[in-house]
Motif scaffolding. Structure first.
Motif, mmCIF file in Angstrom:
data_model
loop_
_atom_site.group_PDB
_atom_site.id
_atom_site.type_symbol
_atom_site.label_atom_id
_atom_site.label_comp_id
_atom_site.label_asym_id
_atom_site.label_seq_id
_atom_site.Cartn_x
_atom_site.Cartn_y
_atom_site.Cartn_z
ATOM 1 N N VAL A 49 31.874 37.925 35.870
ATOM 2 C CA VAL A 49 32.514 37.038 34.895
ATOM 3 C C VAL A 49 33.311 37.933 33.958
ATOM 4 N N GLU A 50 34.616 37.695 33.913
ATOM 5 C CA GLU A 50 35.495 38.529 33.102
ATOM 6 C C GLU A 50 36.286 37.615 32.176
ATOM 7 N N VAL A 51 36.083 37.819 30.885
ATOM 8 C CA VAL A 51 36.685 36.908 29.907
ATOM 9 C C VAL A 51 37.373 37.697 28.795
ATOM 10 N N THR A 52 38.205 37.009 28.051
ATOM 11 C CA THR A 52 38.878 37.594 26.900
ATOM 12 C C THR A 52 38.402 36.869 25.645
ATOM 13 N N ALA A 72 37.513 32.843 13.646
ATOM 14 C CA ALA A 72 37.188 32.104 14.865
ATOM 15 C C ALA A 72 37.288 33.012 16.080
ATOM 16 N N TYR A 73 36.427 32.770 17.045
ATOM 17 C CA TYR A 73 36.571 33.385 18.369
ATOM 18 C C TYR A 73 37.490 32.475 19.191
ATOM 19 N N ASN A 74 38.588 33.027 19.655
ATOM 20 C CA ASN A 74 39.573 32.282 20.461
ATOM 21 C C ASN A 74 39.977 30.967 19.795
ATOM 22 N N GLY A 75 39.979 30.963 18.478
ATOM 23 C CA GLY A 75 40.529 29.832 17.737
ATOM 24 C C GLY A 75 39.596 28.661 17.529
ATOM 25 N N THR A 76 38.339 28.761 17.949
ATOM 26 C CA THR A 76 37.436 27.624 17.755
ATOM 27 C C THR A 76 36.172 28.033 17.004
ATOM 28 N N VAL A 77 35.609 27.077 16.307
ATOM 29 C CA VAL A 77 34.303 27.230 15.653
ATOM 30 C C VAL A 77 33.428 26.080 16.113
ATOM 31 N N ARG A 89 27.727 40.530 36.672
ATOM 32 C CA ARG A 89 28.316 41.531 35.784
ATOM 33 C C ARG A 89 29.242 40.783 34.826
ATOM 34 N N VAL A 90 29.084 41.045 33.539
ATOM 35 C CA VAL A 90 29.871 40.346 32.517
ATOM 36 C C VAL A 90 30.776 41.360 31.830
ATOM 37 N N ILE A 91 32.067 41.082 31.869
ATOM 38 C CA ILE A 91 33.036 41.953 31.193
ATOM 39 C C ILE A 91 33.753 41.105 30.143
ATOM 40 N N VAL A 92 33.632 41.522 28.897
ATOM 41 C CA VAL A 92 34.290 40.789 27.808
ATOM 42 C C VAL A 92 35.327 41.717 27.192
ATOM 43 N N HIS A 93 36.597 41.365 27.371
ATOM 44 C CA HIS A 93 37.670 42.122 26.726
ATOM 45 C C HIS A 93 37.806 41.574 25.317
ATOM 46 N N PHE A 94 37.241 42.318 24.377
ATOM 47 C CA PHE A 94 37.180 41.827 22.997
ATOM 48 C C PHE A 94 38.261 42.491 22.155
ATOM 49 N N ARG A 95 38.897 41.701 21.312
ATOM 50 C CA ARG A 95 39.889 42.241 20.380
ATOM 51 C C ARG A 95 39.532 41.800 18.972
ATOM 52 N N ASN A 96 39.533 42.759 18.073
ATOM 53 C CA ASN A 96 39.264 42.456 16.664
ATOM 54 C C ASN A 96 40.585 42.266 15.938
ATOM 55 N N HIS A 129 37.842 46.378 22.566
ATOM 56 C CA HIS A 129 36.658 46.999 23.153
ATOM 57 C C HIS A 129 36.189 46.143 24.318
ATOM 58 N N ASP A 130 35.822 46.800 25.416
ATOM 59 C CA ASP A 130 35.296 46.060 26.560
ATOM 60 C C ASP A 130 33.774 46.128 26.543
ATOM 61 N N TYR A 131 33.149 44.986 26.380
ATOM 62 C CA TYR A 131 31.697 44.892 26.582
ATOM 63 C C TYR A 131 31.475 44.659 28.068
ATOM 64 N N ASP A 132 30.549 45.408 28.660
ATOM 65 C CA ASP A 132 30.367 45.380 30.112
ATOM 66 C C ASP A 132 28.877 45.541 30.388
#
Ligand SMILES: [Cu+2]
Length: 471
Positions: A49-52, A72-77, A89-96, A129-132
């Motif tokens: 699962v690979e998400v942004t 908000a994360y991706n514009g929602t609360v 395997r979970v890959i989260v492409h995270f941007r601050n 940062h990529d959480y993996d």
């Protein structure tokens, strides 16, 4: 602060509140169904699962007639739900995209130390940062994610940064035809102009928040005040409920209905337990089966009944008032035939208490763990990789403290010396005033420095936290 802590603690608990939100605006997504949207998996690989995910300021309507500057994360609360399966395997492409450092903590997930999103691994403004990590077999359950940066967790969560993380099992014992609702509980205070009200340091409200944790007069389910969920008479729904509040404990009840309590923080029990109400402290989760035993057209309100977690000095005047959370509306459709439900759910293997190599006593007082406040440079507990330990968490004061351990789920074995009636996986356990909880935990893998803390965010943020080093 009450007389429970002295002036030293008042000095130590100095607060740094985040500066106002500036930075990039990202479009606000509309969410119509009650459950939050699910993060889009862009991976074409099996078992991946690979998400942004982007944390950014946004403007949303939280209360009727006003707009609120939120984070908000991706514009929602709440943020969108991360929906994965055991073994993925979970890959989260995270941007601050905030103007301050943050992290994403995957609350309750067993994962490598550098993926935990603890204060040891901040992500600076503008950074990616990529959480993996790989989700462990047997860990199917209801989790959540939220920031965990030092001294700003409470503020960032209050501004809207929290979301659900669902881990599914390939062999889930419940019929897949059961409709599921993800219900994330939170509360807040808003000014008349819609802005999120945080107490000014030094004010009376600040001192109350300092003691009780920040509670708000507005209660939200999935970011909405008193939304509606529809039931069809005779059906069964599976509700995954997450307490994302900074401090509030909910005592959930639905008049005329019982719940089948089927799971806790770390997934299903061995057998369902029928209950009339559920107490859910900050960061705890439950899975419930709700049987629609009412008639077409019925309306009933999911309420939070009074629960006294407070010391008398700062107990809110309206603490004993039931609070409405969710309207349950029976549709006009003809009833469906009640479905048969399994009497056993899964095996929850017992951790071996006889294998314990250490027994730790963790004493909670108001603002302190074992008499100390958090120090990022101090290790409070050294444990050996692979070791089984018993932890006895004792609450020496007259206020509840929900205790959370990062990285490792545990099994409660006793409360106040009374054996626990059944096994479940927990990562957060409420320790009521003047009570104690014994649990067994195994540090099976993943060396590193793991936080343990009170999950009343004001308490955590101001130092009611320690560090476990597993080596
Ligand atoms: Cu606490």
């Amino acid at each position: 602060m009450s007389n429970l802590i002295g002036t030293r603690a008042l000095c130590v608990w100095a607060v740094v509140f985040a500066a106002g939100a500036t930075g990039e605006q990202i479009p606000v997504l509309q969410t119509d169904p009650l459950s939050p949207p699910v993060l889009h998996n862009r991976s074409r690989s099996p078992r991946t699962v690979e998400v942004t995910l982007t944390a950014a300021p946004a403007r949303l309507s939280l209360a009727p007639g006003t707009e609120t500057e939120v984070y908000a994360y991706n514009g929602t609360v709440p943020g969108p739900t991360l929906d994965v399966r055991e073994g993925d395997r979970v890959i989260v492409h995270f941007r601050n995209a905030l103007s301050e450092p943050t992290t994403v903590h995957w609350h309750g997930i067993h994962l490598p130390f550098d993926m935990d999103g603890s204060p040891f691994h901040p992500i600076q403004p503008g950074e990616q940062h990529d959480y993996d990590f790989t989700v462990m077999p047997g860990s199917a359950g209801t989790y959540w994610y939220h920031p965990h940066f030092a001294h700003s967790t409470g503020t960032q969560v209050a501004k809207g940064l929290y979301g659900a993380l669902i881990v599914r099992a390939a062999d889930d014992p419940l019929p897949s035809s059961i409709k599921e609702q993800v219900l994330i509980l939170s509360d807040s205070r808003l000014d008349p102009d819609g802005s999120i009200r945080m107490a000014e340091p030094g004010t009376a409200q600040w001192r109350i928040d300092f003691e009780n944790g920040r509670e708000g007069n507005l209660l939200f389910v999935n970011g909405r005040i008193m939304p509606t969920v529809e039931l069809r008479s005779g059906e069964v729904q599976r509700w995954r409920i997450i307490n994302a509040s900074a401090a509030r404990t909910y005592r959930l009840a639905l008049a005329g209905h019982t719940f089948l309590h089927i799971g806790g923080d770390g997934g299903l029990f061995e057998r369902p337990v029928e209950v009339k109400e559920i107490v859910l402290a900050s960061a705890e989760r439950v899975e419930l089966l709700v049987r629609a035993t009412g008639s077409p057209g019925d309306r009933v309100v999911l309420q939070s009944l009074p629960y006294d977690r407070y010391i008398p000095q700062t107990r809110p005047a309206d603490w004993n008032r039931p609070r409405d959370l969710l309207m349950v509306q029976y549709s006009a459709e003809t009833p469906v035939t009640a479905m048969a439900l399994p009497s056993t759910l899964r095996k929850v293997p017992a951790l071996d208490t006889a294998a314990a190599v250490a027994t730790r006593v963790i004493s909670l007082t108001q603002g302190f763990i074992n008499g100390k406040v958090m120090d990022m440079d101090r290790i409070d507990i050294h444990a050996t990789l692979g070791a089984t330990e018993i932890w006895e968490v004792e609450n020496l004061v007259g206020m509840d403290h929900p205790f959370h351990l990062h990285g490792f789920q545990f099994q409660v074995i006793e409360r106040n010396g009374i054996p626990e009636p059944f096994r479940q996986w927990k990562d957060t356990i409420n320790v009521p005033k003047h009570e104690s909880v014994r649990f067994v935990v195994r540090f099976s893998d993943y060396p590193g420095k793991w936080m343990f803390h009170c999950h009343i965010l004001a308490h955590e943020e101001h130092g009611m936290m320690g560090i476990l080093a597993v080596q």
